[in-house]
Structure formats: C-alpha cells, structure tokens
Design an enzyme around this catalytic site. Structure first.
Site, PDB file in Angstrom:
ATOM      1  N   GLY A   1       0.873  -1.096   0.050  1.00  0.00           N
ATOM      2  CA  GLY A   1       0.003  -0.101  -0.084  1.00  0.00           C
ATOM      3  C   GLY A   1       0.767   1.202  -0.115  1.00  0.00           C
ATOM      4  N   CYS A   2       0.195   2.380  -0.323  1.00  0.00           N
ATOM      5  CA  CYS A   2       1.033   3.628  -0.576  1.00  0.00           C
ATOM      6  C   CYS A   2       1.625   4.326   0.945  1.00  0.00           C
ATOM      7  CB  CYS A   2       0.252   4.763  -0.908  1.00  0.00           C
ATOM      8  SG  CYS A   2      -1.523   4.944  -0.297  1.00  0.00           S
ATOM      9  N   TYR A   3       0.665   4.383   2.021  1.00  0.00           N
ATOM     10  CA  TYR A   3       1.023   4.556   3.227  1.00  0.00           C
ATOM     11  C   TYR A   3       2.347   3.697   3.900  1.00  0.00           C
ATOM     12  CZ  TYR A   3      -2.837   7.731   3.805  1.00  0.00           C
ATOM     13  OH  TYR A   3      -3.764   8.903   3.899  1.00  0.00           O
TER      14      TYR A   3
ATOM     15  N   ALA B   1       5.573   4.521   2.175  1.00  0.00           N
ATOM     16  CA  ALA B   1       6.400   5.634   2.586  1.00  0.00           C
ATOM     17  C   ALA B   1       6.782   5.539   3.922  1.00  0.00           C
ATOM     18  CB  ALA B   1       5.287   6.893   2.748  1.00  0.00           C
TER      19      ALA B   1
END
Lengths: 340, 340, 340, 340
Positions: free
Chosen positions: D144-146, D149
């Site tokens: 996932g994106c979170y 990061a």
C-alpha cells in the site's frame, strides 16, 4: 549522440528541458548555465530531478563545440546571447520572446523599446512546427504559450476560409507556471489560490505575436484580434477559447473537417468532439482542439488546450530541435499526459 | 422580527442562506426543509454552521404563517412548490431557474420541455435589484450566477448606447460550487483540480436568460450573444469577460463614466480601474466591474466578478427579500469579503 | 461605542481584524496604521474590504485617546510599540509573539536573542480565554495559531489527568496564510500547490510556547513535547493531531467526557464525535475537537482544528478584547463558518 | 519484448501503468481489462493518454499466453482473479490489498472478514524491493501507499537498532488520488479543496500491514504503532512523519548514516538533509527521506515522501515486475519528477 547546452536552466522551462533531454535517445546535456543560481548543484535548484553531481555554470556564449543551445531566459536576457551564438554558427532554439517578432516596427510597438539587433529579426524561424517548416534553419524562436494554443486552433480554420478575419475574440486562461518562477506578490499562493483575474488587458505582448503568425500563415494582413488572458489557480495548462464568425455556408462538420485534415499525420495534434480539458494535455506535448458552431450567432467557438511548459515551451523547443538536428520529430517527447 | 422558511436547505445555497439569515437583524428562520436529507440534524448536513438543535424537516408548501419562503431547490423541483406557495399569497424568492424566463416559448427553447405552469411565467419578477424594481411583488425569481455577473457589467453600457448589440461575446469562468453539491464524476477533486474546461458550449441555459434580461432592460429585441462558460479549480467566484464593439466616438472614459453613474448609490456595486479579482468579491455581496477600450479593434472589454453563492445566489435572494419586506436593502448582507 | 486602533493593518491578520471590527456592535476603528504600506488607501491593500475612504497611517504609539490597540505586526516589530503603549496605560492586544513567553530564559532559548524588555515579560496575560482568565488586564499577548489548536485539544485532558505528560507528539498542518503575507519563494503558488512538506522540524518557536502554556495550566513543569508543523496547499486552517498515552483505566468515554465538560458554556468550543475538518472552522471563531482511544497502543489521539486567522489570530484577539472591555465575549465574532 | 496484461485498467493506478508500460523498452501491453468500463475506447476512460484504437476488454483470468498480469482492482475484487491466475502459473503483480497480509488471523483482524483463500496468503511476496528480495517468485502483492512511505523511512532505522520499538507514532497525509477514482461525496472538489481532516483514526487497514512488514524485516514481534492518516487538498503525494525514540547514544549523524547506507545503490531511494517535499517525488518512482534528532525529547523525527501512484502503486508494481522478468530494476521507471 549529439550534445545540447541549456542556458537559463534554473527556471521552470529549463527544468523541463533537462528532464526531457535526460530521456532523449540521441541528445546529451553537456552544459547547464544559469545566472543568479550559477554555482549551485542542480539538486538544490531542481530537487524534482533527484540526486545528481551536475553543477549550474554561468550562462555564456562560449559553447562552440555544442550541437544545439537552448535559451530559457527571461525577456530581454536572450537577445545578446542568442545573437552571439547564432553569429558563431551554433544552432540555437530561443524559448524567449526576443526574436519571435518579424520586424523592428512590430517589436517596438509590442515591447515599447527598440530591438537591440533589428536587422537580425527576419533571420529567425518561428518555431511552431505544425504551421511553419523548420527546414534547414539553425536559428529558431520558439513561440509563446498563448500563441501556440491560439494558433493551433485558429490558423487552420482561417487559412481554409472557414472563418472570417473580422471580430476575432480570444479569451485564454493560464496556470501560474506560465508566469515563470519569479518572486512577485501576485504569484503568492495567498494571492492566486481561490481566485481568477484577467491581466494585460488590451496590452499583452502575445497579441501582436499571434497577429504576426496569422498574417504569415494566411498571407493576409493586417490581422487584428482582441486578446484577454486570465490567471487561474492551477500550476500548468492553457485553455484558449476563440470566438470568430463562420463563413457563409460553412457547417459544424466543415469546421471539424478542416481541423481533422490539418491534424492528419501530426504527432502532437489531437481533435476531439467535446470540450478538451487542460489536464488531458498536461505532461504531454499534445495540443488538443475542438470546434463548435453557434447557430444562434453564426460564430465558431474554437477550444484549444496545451501544457504551457511542454507544447507551450520546453516540449515545443525540443520538437523544433529534433527537426533541426534531423531526428524524429517526436524523439524524447511524451504524447501521453498525467492524470490525475 | 419577521419569519423565514428555507426549502432545499441542504445545498450550498441553502447553507449560505441559513448563515446569512442567522445574522440578519430583522429576520428569523422558523422552518428548514429538505428532501433526501430531511430528518437529519442541521449539524450533520452543514457542519460549518456549528452545534445546533435544528432539524431539517420535509420540504412543503404548508407554510402559511411564514413571512417569506426561500426556495433553494434543483432545477425542476421548485415549480410546483413555488406555484402553490404563491397561490396562497405567501411571499416567495425562488433561487432556482423555473420562473426566471418570461415566456413559454423561451422556456421551452432553453429547457427542451414545456413549462408546467406557462401562464404564471409573466407573474414573477426577475430579482436583480440593480436592474429591476423589486417593488411590491411577492414572487421573485432570483437570477442565475452567470447572468448576474454578465448583466451587471453589460446592461448599463448597452442601455446607455455606449456599446453595440452586435457581436457580443461572453466568456465566463466559475468555481465549482456553482454546480451545486451533487454527486457527479466531473465534480470530483481528482477531475477538477489542476484543470480547466469549457462546458455547455452553445447550449448553456443561462444564455437565453441573459438575452431576455437584456431585452427587458434595453427595450430592444432580439438580443443575441455567444456565451461560453468554463469550470476552473476553485470553490467560489465567477469572472465574466465580455467583449463588445463600442459605439462611434465613445472613449474609455465614457465607458467608465457610464458604469460609475450606474453604480452611484448602489450598496453592492463597485467599479474599479484595473482588473478585478474574484477573491475580492468572495464572501461579500458585491459585484465588482471594470471596463477597457481596445483601441486596436474598437472593442470594449468588460470584466465583472461576483461570489456565485452570495451575489450569484443566496445574497441576492436576501437582497430581494429585504426589498420585498420593506427592510434596508443591505440588511444582513456583507459588503466585505474574505482574504485570503 | 468604544474606539480601536489597528497597527500592522496591511497583513492578513490586520485585514481580518478590520472586517470583524467593522461588524462589531460596540467598537469603532479610529486608526489604521501600517509600515511600508502607510499612505495607501485601504482599498489598495485590502481590496476585499471594498470601496472606502480610509487611509493607512503610520504605525505609532501616539494613540492616547483610543480604548484599545491591536498590534498585528511581524515578530520583533511589536515589542517597542507594545511596551510604549502599555506604559501609557493604553489597553493592548498584541497578536505577535514578542510578549507570549513568560521568562527571559524561555524567550532567549526560543528566539536565539535576548528580549529587549525582559522585565515586562511577566506582565502580559496569555490571551487564550478558554484556558486563562483574561480578568482586568490591559496587556494581552494573543497566542500563536499552532499553540491555540494544540492547547485546546490537549490541555483539558492533561489537567484532568486523563493522559500523561510523557511521549507527547504533536503533528500539525497549516494553510499558507499562517506564514503571513510576506514575499518568499517558498510561499509562491508554484512552490506550494500540489505539495506538502514539514518545516521548522525540532526548532519551531511555537513548541516552547505550547510547553509554557501547558506548564501554567497544569501546574507541572517542565513539559516536553515533540512538535512537527507542515505546510499544505490551502489558504486557511490548522489541523493538530496529538498522540499521547492515556492514563491507566481511562476509557474513550472518559476522554470525550473531559472535553465535553471543558467545553460546557464556552461559545467557541465544539466537541464532535468523528474527525473534524478544518473547513468546518474556517470563517468562524470556533475550535472543533475530537478524541479517540487507540486500544492497540494505549494512546489517545486528539484532533483539533481552527481557522488560523480567526481563532488562531484576529478572532481570538477580538475575543480577548471583548473581555477586557467588558463586552459579551462573543460580540462581533462569527460562530458559523463558510462552506464550501 | 515480453507481454503484459492490465486488469482494472480504468482507475488511476491502471492509467499510470498503461503510461509507464507504453514507454517500457522491453514490455508490451497486450490486454487491457476493466469491469464497468469494459467495451469503451481507452481514450474515453483515460483521455490523458491521447488518441488510440485500444479498447478496454472484460477483466478475465483467461490470459495464459501473457508473461505478466497486473491487477489494479478495488479491495476484494482481486482475490479470485489473482488466485486463478497464480494457479495457472501466470506471473501476477497484485496492486490490491488482498494478498498483502501474511496470515489469516491478521487478515481477519484488519478486514473484519475471513479471507477467501487463507491457505494462499503465505505464498505471496510482499513487493517492496528495497526491503524484500523479490527473487524468483511469480506472485507479488505490491504494498500500500502509506506502508511504502512509512517503511522506507522507519524500517532501516529499526533494523539497525538506532531507534526503539516502543512509542512509534506515524502521522501521514495523502493527496486525493490515494482514495482512487470512485464516486464519493467526500471526494468532491467542494468537500476536499481548502480543507484537511484525519480519517480511519485507529482503524486504517494500512496499520497492520506496516506492523507485519516491520516484524518480517526486523525479526521482532509484535510491533505496535499508532497510525493516523489525513487527506489534504492535492492530487498526488504522500508525506509520512514518524516520531520514535532514539536508542541510547545514537546521534543525528548516526541516524542519517543508517539511511544513507541503506540507500546505497538503490535507484529509487534518496536521502536529503532538510525536509523533503512531496512535489519532489511526484512524477518519479523515488522515495525521499530525511531524519532529525529532537534533543529535547530524545525522539527521532523521520520524514518520508513518495508519489502515491508511482512508488506507492503503479511504479512500484512495475519495479517488482522488472525484477520478476529479469529486466533492469529501473527499466521504464522515471527517477525525475515534475515541477511545478
């Protein structure tokens, strides 16, 4: 591989040129010049370009071994460098406005001051490849962003006689990057966000540029039009809305047919049926155009959008350079945009 | 204190009406109606209005004791409620478009369907207080947002004979709230941010509304104009740019003088020298206008900005209501906007 | 009616003070001062405020007949004016940071330089009416925007013992107006739009201000916390997210109960169940708070939003002034916000 | 050239995959699948990609001759297709969340329902090439994106022992495209612009994903952290701010050294000295990280930014596919971003 220098590499146009040429299959950047930012690492000035050892040098005309030089300088700053480079026989694409206009009279009327090298004005090719044969020139003045959007919608229809020369009204809106990276109160987020305003009303210098290019392309002079640009709260993109009377007997299908024929075979020209959005062009070198007939008034309404930093600046400059250097016209240029 | 009901209280216009009337010195809200949101607490629907015990009831015409009813309903939804309320003698301000046009023919041409109560169309007053005497009517159709911005710039100059009726070109841009609070893919942040597009090209229903109002105000018919609206990435604000030929011998000073004279004594009309920004009007009920003469083409360029939700909707409706109820025209209405 | 002067009237905070006081039932503006903009018409500097004959005079302490003076000056610019005005016995509300901290040591640690009037630091009241009794003072230092948002969420829970003092982590995001109207490359639309970044990491001056206010309110010292502010692409609004360990046995209901009890009777304090949006507070003087219990880690997550220019600056200053002048605390202050 | 299919091609992630693979030197798109948009021309669904004859077909697992299949489907929609494709031995990169978690228990805790194929969960490789050896797998679940990061900032420091496992606080903000292209009132421009709010407080499904990946990478379990995501008004970009106690004796230089060593030789990992801006990463596949030591509290503050649609979705999926297919890890992936 051929070599390219970019002078004025610190601005938005310079940054996009670096990004594009870094991805070009036949062109290498061998010199990056700047003015107040000279001496800095590229990463400090264009952090979006990532880690790099490259340094911004001083802008200079001492670039004899370079195959092509791109000038991405503010208005007035490129005339001397451009003139000197061209005098040495170096191929130049000037993204600035100093050599766009064709005569000393037109330049002085537009800019309110005499041109420093009036005799050289006629030597430069107006670098809009869809309208002008770039041919064998080594001196190209890349068009302004508003003229690019306007001309690609209007010129084919005027040249075909489908619309008339009287009562041409051009309204355009631009994202903020069109004003460059300069420090101005009117470009603060607090001044731009959630607002729209016109500017340069009746006096914007892109008006005479559009008129000149229409005269050259259609062979009829003088051309006169009303041009009103507006700033809107977005980073990139230009939308031109052109209202012009249609010629007797011309139908909506005729109008679309003229644009479709004009676009045939052109890699960066797309005709669509509905209203184009600037976002469809952002990130790409395409111009996207559409045309309507307003039966009630007999006007054509032409809509034309581009990315002001690509087809309106760095992309178009590279497109012209490709033709000057004998490369494929589309080399290193994106046809696809970004969304969202 | 007099009493007000708001039907269609859940939309953007309804929310602004509640905020304004809550601060009005002589008007109390006694009924809030909604359709799909009926039964909810106001705080759920308009959290910006803070804590409150108020509940949204069903929209209804059973409001006999109320001094004035505001209808902030979608197109087509207000005709029956408005007609029934007016039939009972209740004062009504309809923010919707159902009773703006003056004849069945014009309505059908604009909306593509017959009006449900064609005989009542002429009974409604077009509620633009700067142009129309609100007088003793108890049936006001508040103008659309684009017509308000356009008419306040153009109508005074046409009526004074300073500009001509041929070749009127209106380009306008609007913030997103003008499209209401409805769920549509074209209104997603991912579709609106960083983009501009025209819409309703040649077919937008505000065009015949503008033409009608100009005919009524100037006494000349038919009026025909080209109107192209655009959506830009901001929440509020409309900017209209109107290009129209000036009459023989009319100077730039003459043009400004006409607007200045027209604005004299009007609390929500401001004439400025440079280009007005929409942000100067946002949060206020003012229209701000400016006019230029383009010597090169003989056109006037009129710039006019409003907050589409205040002077273009809720504010204007309250301004009309103030006049209907015998209050000060400006009661409860902000002249100052917000910035940034 | 009592009279007010505003020094530093040209900034965003000054503009909002003018707008609010123009609508205040018991307060008149009798003097507007500015520095570099002195001599201009108000309309040139704050066009959103409309047409006006008012002129910006020079900032001055020669304001003896005035009932209250608001200082909306940049950091460092208010100390001398504030000191001189206070010395003459004029009531002052300083929106700047010069007199917020309570000791010379704390000031020097935060600002890296000695305070010009260290002996006067203790004489000023920290003007957060929800936490501090404004009482009979005539010298109020209005809190910073981040401290206001943070304190209104965190202080009641700390004081009640519901959460602990160790491991307090405050992350906050702010709209751009929090940085003022100054000309800085980092505040250009081209630098702010479509981007987020932290700034002042570990060094922001609002951290010691928050620590000081928590020590004063809870009676425990020292308080230490980690504070990381971020800039996001919007004009107004602050959102603080505070993560802090809950005390043994405290439930989610307990947490909400503490905030609800704290807010009881406070006109500008709203507790909500779900996550508050900054937009619900923009245009209003409310703080909106919410609290969650993260069972997995034993942390409370406190969310707090305000309009940085109203509850975080001009609104809060007027709230304090109302109390200083014996007016209703909420006079002239909006509880409702704007949407969209 | 090898062949690729994209299922779920109509969303934002699908659009970016098409754009990237169209520019990939060794990969051709041979099939585009969609669900409700099946049957449409690509140009209608992704007008930014320009003129094209390509048609969106139905999503299907009948893709035996294809070298690799990308699934860009909503949560819950990919499990069956992914399972069937993997069962046939087709290489799959699933951009969705169905096969990211490692056990049936963790899946059920996170998603509140049993997994349809719990026995297959352990067969998928978590496709974060900077942390996980992609090796010879033909089943990759892209993160996932979170988590991307967060992990790229936090995992190296945890694994090196430079920071501790207790009191990990992750605050993150995301642009709107992270929520996909779905029609939701909370994603309207009128709901997003000029506002910030947290969401999924204590319950967001990316929290257990981050915890799982940290456990796998550091070998210590369980890991618990507090995670609060926020939506901000921009299209692309994620900014994670991670606050975590530093280990005894660790200096700021030590922290930076750990990240620099970790990044050595990784093409899409950049360590910077100051706060990174999301815009520096937008358009590129880079993660950009920075770390600070807050001496006052003994916490490290780690800042990490990515483009949520590239390194957080389509770019990372292609990076994993490059490794699966034996290509250069960076093939077809931009390291440079766009600005402005």
């Amino acid at each position: 591989m051929k070599s390219a220098a970019i002078l004025g590499a610190s601005g938005y146009g310079g940054g996009e040129l670096i990004r594009l040429i870094d991805g070009h299959p036949e062109l290498d950047i061998t010199y990056l010049g700047a003015h107040s930012q000279a001496g800095k690492r590229l990463e400090e000035v264009h952090p979006q370009l990532g880690d790099s050892d490259r340094i911004l040098e001083q802008n200079t005309a001492d670039l004899d071994g370079v195959d092509i030089v791109f000038l991405a300088l503010p208005h007035g700053a490129s005339a001397h460098l451009a003139s000197e480079l061209a005098g040495r026989g170096v191929a130049v694409v000037d993204l600035g406005s100093d050599f766009r206009l064709d005569t000393a009279e037109r330049y002085e009327a537009a800019y309110g001051a005499p041109h420093p090298f009036p005799n050289q004005l006629g030597d430069w090719t107006y670098g809009l490849p869809e309208l002008v044969d770039i041919g064998d020139t080594n001196k190209v003045a890349a068009p302004g962003c508003y003229p690019t959007a306007t001309l690609l919608g209007l010129a084919p229809l005027l040249a075909a006689g489908a619309v008339g020369f009287d009562s041409i009204v051009v309204n355009a809106v631009s994202g903020v990057s069109g004003a460059g990276r300069s420090l101005s109160e009117s470009l603060l987020f607090g001044a731009v966000a959630e607002g729209v305003a016109a500017y340069g009303v009746t006096t914007h210098r892109h008006r005479p540029e559009i008129e000149m290019a229409l005269e050259a392309y259609t062979g009829r002079a003088p051309v006169r039009l009303t041009f009103t640009p507006h700033l809107v709260p977005m980073l990139r993109g230009i939308h031109a809305t052109i209202t012009v009377p249609v010629s007797e007997g011309v139908t909506a299908n005729d109008l679309r047919g003229v644009l479709a024929d004009f676009g045939d075979g052109k890699p960066f020209y797309q005709v669509v049926a509905g209203p184009p959005q600037t976002r469809w062009a952002v990130g790409s070198n395409r111009a996207i155009v559409s045309v309507y007939l307003d039966e009630s008034t007999g006007n054509a309404i032409i809509l034309s959008v581009i990315d002001n930093l690509l087809k309106g600046a760095a992309g178009q400059a590279l497109q012209a350079a490709n033709l000057m250097l004998g490369f494929d016209e589309a080399a290193g240029l994106p046809a696809s945009g970004w969304m969202p």
